[in-house]
Design a protein around this motif. Structure first.
Motif: not given
Length: 169
Positions: A16-17, A22-23, A127-128, A144-146
């Motif tokens: 979903d990243a 937008e989310d 992927d950073n 993951w952060v997003a």
């Protein structure tokens, strides 16, 4: 980390990243609307251990700004170690409860736009990684952060709605 939040029902799904920007803009808009609604006692804590809706709005604004800087740094310095944002002490140091809700609503939507722009421009850098400090230090991709930031926004929207007696879904 468990991929399901028992409190708000959010499920971490790294696929979903790409939709996170937008989310985040949508969720920030929903919280900003609540902060602009007359008649709510936004600065009032319903319990000593809970932040007020206004404090949650300030926290969410600051999360977007901090995450923006972290993502930008991870693009420059893949693998860096981020420092904690000091979430609890910011409530006092920045006087969250004394801030004007209309100002916070505007700042929140601006912070979401700024962070969303950075996410929209990630390109090949999804992927950073960075060493993220929550809940314990761990390597985290920008995906993951997003997704985690979407969770923050959704969870705090849930917190605010619950305190105001609105549907918390």
């Amino acid at each position: 980390m468990d991929d399901l939040c028992a409190e708000c029902g959010f499920r971490y799904d790294l696929t979903d990243a790409p939709a996170a920007a937008e989310d985040i803009r949508r969720l920030a808009g929903e919280v900003a609307t609540v902060l602009r609604t007359p008649g709510h006692r936004l600065a009032e804590r319903r319990a000593p251990e809970l932040w007020s809706p206004l404090e949650y709005g300030c926290h969410l604004r600051d999360v977007f700004l901090v995450q923006r800087e972290r993502v930008l740094q991870a693009r420059r310095d893949n693998g860096f170690t981020c420092v904690t944002m000091g979430r609890d002490i910011r409530v006092e140091h920045e006087g969250y409860a004394e801030q004007d809700p209309a100002d916070v609503a505007r700042q929140l939507t601006d912070a979401a736009l700024l962070f969303g722009n950075v996410l929209d421009r990630l390109g090949e850098d999804w992927d950073n990684e960075m060493v993220y400090s929550w809940p314990e230090p761990h390597r985290a991709s920008l995906r993951w952060v997003a997704v985690h930031t979407v969770h923050e926004a959704r969870h705090h929207r849930h917190d605010i709605r619950g305190q105001l007696g609105e549907s918390a879904s």
